[in-house]
Scaffold this active site. Structure first.
Site, PDB file in Angstrom:
ATOM      1  N   PRO A   1      42.399  43.077  29.987  1.00  0.00           N
ATOM      2  CA  PRO A   1      42.190  44.365  29.531  1.00  0.00           C
ATOM      3  C   PRO A   1      43.629  44.827  29.014  1.00  0.00           C
ATOM      4  O   PRO A   1      44.127  46.290  28.631  1.00  0.00           O
ATOM      5  CB  PRO A   1      41.457  45.253  30.177  1.00  0.00           C
ATOM      6  CG  PRO A   1      40.725  44.604  31.551  1.00  0.00           C
ATOM      7  CD  PRO A   1      41.673  43.389  31.175  1.00  0.00           C
TER       8      PRO A   1
ATOM      9  N   ARG B   1      36.377  34.016  11.162  1.00  0.00           N
ATOM     10  CA  ARG B   1      36.235  34.530   9.525  1.00  0.00           C
ATOM     11  C   ARG B   1      37.343  34.765   8.516  1.00  0.00           C
ATOM     12  O   ARG B   1      37.388  34.751   7.703  1.00  0.00           O
ATOM     13  CB  ARG B   1      35.057  35.345   9.566  1.00  0.00           C
ATOM     14  CG  ARG B   1      36.178  36.681  10.813  1.00  0.00           C
ATOM     15  CD  ARG B   1      35.246  37.814  10.726  1.00  0.00           C
ATOM     16  NE  ARG B   1      34.726  38.619   9.511  1.00  0.00           N
ATOM     17  CZ  ARG B   1      34.154  38.578   8.585  1.00  0.00           C
ATOM     18  NH1 ARG B   1      32.644  38.050   8.915  1.00  0.00           N
ATOM     19  NH2 ARG B   1      33.632  39.565   7.620  1.00  0.00           N
TER      20      ARG B   1
ATOM     21  N   GLU C   1      38.132  39.934  39.955  1.00  0.00           N
ATOM     22  CA  GLU C   1      38.829  40.815  39.663  1.00  0.00           C
ATOM     23  C   GLU C   1      39.476  39.823  38.704  1.00  0.00           C
ATOM     24  O   GLU C   1      41.166  40.477  38.729  1.00  0.00           O
ATOM     25  CB  GLU C   1      39.220  40.627  41.231  1.00  0.00           C
ATOM     26  CG  GLU C   1      38.601  41.744  42.137  1.00  0.00           C
ATOM     27  CD  GLU C   1      37.513  43.206  41.333  1.00  0.00           C
ATOM     28  OE1 GLU C   1      38.204  43.685  40.929  1.00  0.00           O
ATOM     29  OE2 GLU C   1      36.678  42.775  41.064  1.00  0.00           O
TER      30      GLU C   1
HETATM   31  C1  58G Z   1      40.477  44.016  35.552  1.00  0.00           C
HETATM   32  C2  58G Z   1      38.955  43.536  35.560  1.00  0.00           C
HETATM   33  C3  58G Z   1      41.654  42.795  34.991  1.00  0.00           C
HETATM   34  C4  58G Z   1      38.802  40.756  28.813  1.00  0.00           C
HETATM   35  C5  58G Z   1      38.831  42.668  35.293  1.00  0.00           C
HETATM   36  C6  58G Z   1      41.387  41.744  34.468  1.00  0.00           C
HETATM   37  C7  58G Z   1      38.387  40.832  30.353  1.00  0.00           C
HETATM   38  C8  58G Z   1      38.204  43.284  29.261  1.00  0.00           C
HETATM   39  C9  58G Z   1      38.469  42.700  28.632  1.00  0.00           C
HETATM   40  C10 58G Z   1      39.396  41.479  34.735  1.00  0.00           C
HETATM   41  C11 58G Z   1      37.543  41.957  30.809  1.00  0.00           C
HETATM   42  C12 58G Z   1      39.020  43.270  27.509  1.00  0.00           C
HETATM   43  C13 58G Z   1      37.574  39.843  34.696  1.00  0.00           C
HETATM   44  C14 58G Z   1      36.971  39.755  33.899  1.00  0.00           C
HETATM   45  C15 58G Z   1      39.104  39.580  33.526  1.00  0.00           C
HETATM   46  C16 58G Z   1      39.419  40.315  34.630  1.00  0.00           C
HETATM   47  C17 58G Z   1      37.275  40.119  33.085  1.00  0.00           C
HETATM   48  N1  58G Z   1      37.816  42.599  31.206  1.00  0.00           N
HETATM   49  N2  58G Z   1      39.712  44.093  27.560  1.00  0.00           N
HETATM   50  N3  58G Z   1      37.202  41.114  31.949  1.00  0.00           N
HETATM   51  O1  58G Z   1      38.981  42.193  26.447  1.00  0.00           O
END
Ligand code: 58G
Length: 224
Positions: free
Chosen positions: A88, A153, A115
Site C-alpha cells: 500500500p 495486455r 505484516e
Molecule cells: C501493510 C499491510 C503493509 C499490496 C500489509 C504491507 C499488498 C495492499 C497492496 C503489507 C498488500 C496494494 C502484507 C500483505 C503486503 C504486506 C500485503 N496490501 N494496495 N498486502 O497494492
C-alpha cells in the site's frame, strides 16, 4: 517478457496461468510466469520465513535472508530484472506506469504476507514499490496478478485482434457504452446512431459519451 514471482502461495498464480489472455500469451511464448516458493529458501527444518517484530506488537514479519537469497538466485539467470514489492506504500499503479513496465524484459514480483517484509529488504533489495490501490489485502499475490494482467495486455502481441487494444485509460477517459444484439430488449433500445452505419457519427458519439461518463463518474480524471 519474464515474470518471476516470490510467494508463499505459488498455486494462486494458476488462476492467471491456466485461463484467459495471460494463459494464451504464455502458450504462445510471449510471456512466462515462474513462481518461487519462498519456504524453499528457509534455513530451518520447519521452513519458517517469518519472525516476531522488534519493538513488539502483533503479527509477524518476513525475514531478510530467505528473500535476499531468493532474489540472488533469480538474478543469476536474469541479472537485469526489475524487483518490485507490492504494498500500500507503493507508487500507484496507473495506465502510464503499466505501459512503461511493459517495455521491460524481466520483472520480479515480491509478494508479502503477514505484516509485510523487514524494512531492510525495501532499502536494499527492491527497485520499486507499487500499490494497486488505497486498501490493504492479506497478501501481495492478488496485487501481483493484477499487475501481471495489466502490464501483459500492453504488450502488442499479447492481445489478439478480437480484444485489440481499446484502452480508454490511454487518454485518461472512461470507456464509452457498448451494445450487442438484440436491438430492443424489454423496451430498451440500442442508441440509433450505432445502427446508422455512419462511422464518423459513431466515432463522435462515442467520444462524447466517454467524456460525459467521465464527467459524471470520475471528475478527478479530467484534471489530467
Ligand atoms: C501493510 C499491510 C503493509 C499490496 C500489509 C504491507 C499488498 C495492499 C497492496 C503489507 C498488500 C496494494 C502484507 C500483505 C503486503 C504486506 C500485503 N496490501 N494496495 N498486502 O497494492
Amino acid at each position: 517478457m519474464y515474470f518471476d514471482v516470490i510467494t508463499l502461495f505459488p498455486d494462486m498464480f494458476n488462476a492467471i496461468k491456466n485461463e484467459g489472455i495471460v494463459a494464451r500469451a504464455i502458450k504462445k511464448s510471449y510471456l512466462s510466469i515462474h513462481t518461487w516458493q519462498l519456504r524453499d529458501f528457509s534455513s530451518n527444518k520447519y521452513k519458517n520465513i517469518d519472525d516476531k517484530p522488534y519493538g513488539g506488537g502483533g503479527g509477524m514479519v518476513m525475514q531478510v535472508k530467505p528473500i535476499r537469497d531468493c532474489i540472488h538466485k533469480i538474478k543469476q539467470a536474469n541479472p537485469k530484472t526489475k524487483v518490485i514489492y507490492l504494498s500500500p506504500q507503493g507508487q500507484p499503479l496507473k495506465h502510464k506506469l503499466a505501459k512503461e513496465l511493459s517495455m521491460l524484459d524481466s520483472i520480479t514480483l515480491l509478494c508479502g504476507r503477514y505484516e509485510g517484509v523487514d524494512e531492510r529488504i525495501i532499502e536494499h533489495d527492491i527497485d520499486m514499490e507499487i500499490s494497486i490501490g488505497d486498501y490493504v489485502i492479506s497478501g501481495g499475490e492478488l496485487a501481483a496478478m493484477v499487475l501481471i494482467d495489466t502490464v501483459s495486455r500492453q504488450i502488442p502481441s499479447v492481445l489478439g485482434n478480437a480484444e485489440s487494444l481499446n484502452d480508454s485509460f490511454a487518454n485518461n477517459l472512461l470507456d464509452y457504452p457498448h451494445y450487442t444484439r438484440p436491438e430492443v430488449i424489454d423496451n430498451q433500445a440500442v442508441p440509433e446512431v450505432l445502427l446508422s452505419g455512419h462511422q464518423a457519427n459513431i466515432d463522435t458519439w462515442r467520444a462524447e459519451q466517454s467524456i460525459k461518463k467521465t464527467q459524471e463518474k470520475r471528475k478527478d480524471l479530467l484534471k489530467n
